[in-house]
Design an enzyme around this catalytic site. Structure first.
Site, mmCIF file in Angstrom:
data_model
loop_
_atom_site.group_PDB
_atom_site.id
_atom_site.type_symbol
_atom_site.label_atom_id
_atom_site.label_comp_id
_atom_site.label_asym_id
_atom_site.label_seq_id
_atom_site.Cartn_x
_atom_site.Cartn_y
_atom_site.Cartn_z
ATOM 1 N N HIS A 429 3.509 -14.759 0.583
ATOM 2 C CA HIS A 429 5.313 -13.502 1.241
ATOM 3 C C HIS A 429 4.406 -14.010 2.172
ATOM 4 C CE1 HIS A 429 3.989 -9.444 0.119
ATOM 5 N NE2 HIS A 429 2.596 -10.425 0.332
ATOM 6 N N HIS A 533 -1.968 1.140 -6.469
ATOM 7 C CA HIS A 533 -2.211 0.709 -7.424
ATOM 8 C C HIS A 533 -3.069 1.205 -8.631
ATOM 9 C CE1 HIS A 533 0.285 -2.606 -5.965
ATOM 10 N NE2 HIS A 533 0.919 -2.223 -5.834
ATOM 11 N N ASN A 576 2.780 -5.115 -9.561
ATOM 12 C CA ASN A 576 3.195 -4.177 -8.444
ATOM 13 C C ASN A 576 3.582 -2.917 -10.013
ATOM 14 O OD1 ASN A 576 3.583 -6.303 -7.695
ATOM 15 N ND2 ASN A 576 3.663 -4.828 -5.562
#
Length: 598
Positions: A429, A533, A576
């Site tokens: 992306h 994360h 995620n």
């Protein structure tokens, strides 16, 4: 006019809470022998926001009176906001106060006129995504920074230097942590202290976790899937917003053709099309999206720049939190909050044996490529009439532009999801992070970012701990906000390293299918902790010896304390985690509501 700061000690806080208990409500203990089950009942009239503000400007005694509420939430990110909205929308109003039903404290400031909004929604950043990198860099504050080497061999004359051969031969400045070993640090781990938290600049990626990413979950997968659906609705997840983009379609088609068995798909993103889709702008979801109209509910109070310093356990009933001590960072004064329920959605520091342990963090491999000439030429020679028209309009406005890609064409947002054969999560992306800006090196329209996230084995000894947190003692080492310093003790296993290398090889294969590497952004592993994360440090589970909270995120041994955030996830994940954390928060909120309505 300056006013004297008001400080409340642990002993004073207990006295104030005892006084509040006897004058404002009764404490009803239902404790069997050896049990800590208890609850607050019979609360009196709530203290209004106006009364609180007035008390702040009056005498010390008035200011020290506890703020009364039903639910206290620490943290204003998507998880705290999930709890707030669910409780105010789903709880029977007769069980809640007309004011201050939910009191939320946030250590950071409100940086947007819209409470908790994503800062990337500004036109400036949507026109120039690379400029948002600097916003992220400014927002992130490192969690644990080892001491710097301060020896300056060329510093001459009589200039001051730290004494040699002494315990004071290094400088403890800028929140640096003398207890942090570099080899076990998550050096890139950082936090954002602002209303909305990380959601003021997150990527908004909300993939569904693979079954292997929920092996440790105490929540049945069917129930978890239902919770994930509701979480998507709250944060407004959409996988189709970028599907009309030329670059998105080209990159997705390349990857689908090159890797037909990898389930290439658009990233599920918390984003909405702008009302005028032709503008090329989108609206990224933030904590404000999760809150919805709750922000205007008279029963909701948000106190920004208030540090939650300490949870105070009831002196007679150690299975219940009696109050919260917090500090107004603007006045440096302390305040007490007395609630029926406490939700810590900003990281927790308490004493179950598993607290801070079982920490997992994702590894990251990163590179950037410049799309191959043949793919740019395919856009130029397209037979798609919609693309032809867009290119024609673009060329009419910008005849000197060598690229057949409109400036308002949305960025590609593709993912290759986690699978058993490829146990990592890949995002192909263009987006802004604290790194990876293109700058003047290349036209950003032909640059694609590749970020591959690898999971880590669950190791009980991987942990975070804190400088002294005893109630009556000041922490020996603190961060810039006066909170106890976090120290990481994290290593990757041999199995982790093996997976990481396979992940790197996979990333280079995917990258080579798209084009050549952007100079300076060749394939590389990123600093540990950069994924931000972290999971597991207040993990939920069915065994109180290996978890901090039960399946409803209620802390073991406490009747009125819940935790929330990525830290409750008990699994090793590569995708995620925010959506999963919201799902667990929805389950926790239902449990809180049941407690309030007892």
């Amino acid at each position: 006019m300056d006013t004297e700061s008001i400080r409340i000690s642990h002993a004073e806080a207990l006295d104030l809470l005892r006084d509040a208990e006897s004058n404002v409500h009764s404490f009803d203990a239902r404790a069997a022998s050896g049990s800590h089950e208890a609850r607050f009942t019979g609360f009196g009239s709530p203290r209004s926001v106006e009364a609180q503000d007035a008390a702040t400007s009056r005498s010390c005694n008035n200011t020290q009176r506890p703020i009364q509420c039903d639910v206290f939430i620490a943290g204003s990110g998507p998880i705290g906001c999930t709890y707030a909205r669910e409780i105010l929308e789903k709880c029977d109003p007769s069980f809640l106060r007309p004011r201050n039903a939910v009191y939320m404290a946030e250590i950071g400031a409100q940086e947007s006129p819209i409470v908790g909004a994503h800062l990337k929604n500004a036109v400036k950043y949507q026109k120039d995504i690379d400029s948002f990198v600097h916003v992220i860099q400014g927002a992130l504050q490192p969690v644990s920074v080892p001491l710097s080497d301060t020896h300056q061999s060329t510093l001459g004359g009589n200039s001051w230097t730290p004494p040699l051969n002494s315990k004071q031969n290094q400088l403890v400045i800028c929140g640096q942590n003398p207890q942090q070993a570099r080899g076990t640090n998550l050096g890139a781990t950082a936090v954002t202290r602002a209303v909305g938290g990380m959601a003021t600049h997150w990527t908004c990626a909300c993939p569904t976790p693979h079954s292997e990413e929920t092996n440790e979950s105490p929540v049945d997968r069917n129930e978890l899937d239902s919770l994930l659906v509701r979480a998507r609705e709250l944060v407004k997840v959409d996988s189709t917003v970028f599907d009309e983009s030329i670059r998105h379609t080209v990159v997705k088609d390349i990857l689908t053709d090159s890797f037909p068995n990898r389930n290439v798909r658009s990233i599920p993103l918390a984003v909405q099309r702008h009302a005028k889709s032709s503008s090329g702008f989108v609206t990224w979801s933030g904590s404000n999206t999760v809150l919805g109209e709750t922000v205007n509910d008279s029963r909701f109070t948000l106190a920004s720049e208030h540090r939650v310093t300490q949870l105070i356990v009831h002196p007679s009933f150690p299975g219940a939190v009696a109050g919260v001590l917090m500090r107004d960072l603007k006045t440096n004064s302390d305040y007490l909050v007395n609630a029926r329920v406490y939700i810590i959605a900003c990281g927790a520091r308490y004493s179950p044996p598993s607290l801070g342990r079982y920490l997992t963090e994702q590894s990251m491999a990163f590179c950037q490529i410049v799309l191959s000439k043949k793919y740019i030429q395919s856009i130029e020679n397209t037979n798609n009439p919609i693309w032809q028209n867009l290119i024609k309009q673009h060329r009419a406005k910008h005849p000197l532009d060598p690229l057949p890609i409109p400036f308002r064409d949305l960025d590609p947002q593709i993912m290759i999801p986690y699978s058993r054969e490829f146990p990592w999560h890949a995002q192909i992306h263009r987006d802004a992070f604290s790194y990876g800006d293109v700058g003047p090196r290349s036209d950003p329209r032909v640059v694609v970012d590749l970020r591959f996230f690898g999971k880590g084995d669950i190791i009980p000894e991987n942990r975070v701990d804190f400088s002294n947190t005893e109630p009556n003692k000041r922490p020996e080492h603190t961060d810039l906000y006066g909170m106890p310093q976090a120290t990481f003790h994290v290593v990757r296993s041999e199995a982790d390293r093996d997976r990481d290398q396979k992940m790197m090889n996979d990333m280079t294969t995917v990258a080579n299918s798209l084009g050549g590497y952007l100079p300076g952004s060749e394939p590389q592993f990123m600093e540990p902790g950069l994924a931000m994360h972290i999971t597991g440090t207040t993990r939920i589970g069915n065994n109180r010896n290996t978890s901090v909270a039960n399946a409803c995120s209620k802390v073991w041994g406490f009747s009125n304390l819940w935790v929330g955030g990525n830290n409750v996830i008990p699994d090793s994940t590569a995708s995620n985690p925010t959506l999963t954390s919201m799902a667990y928060a929805l389950k926790g909120a239902a449990d809180v509501i049941q407690c309030l309505q007892c």
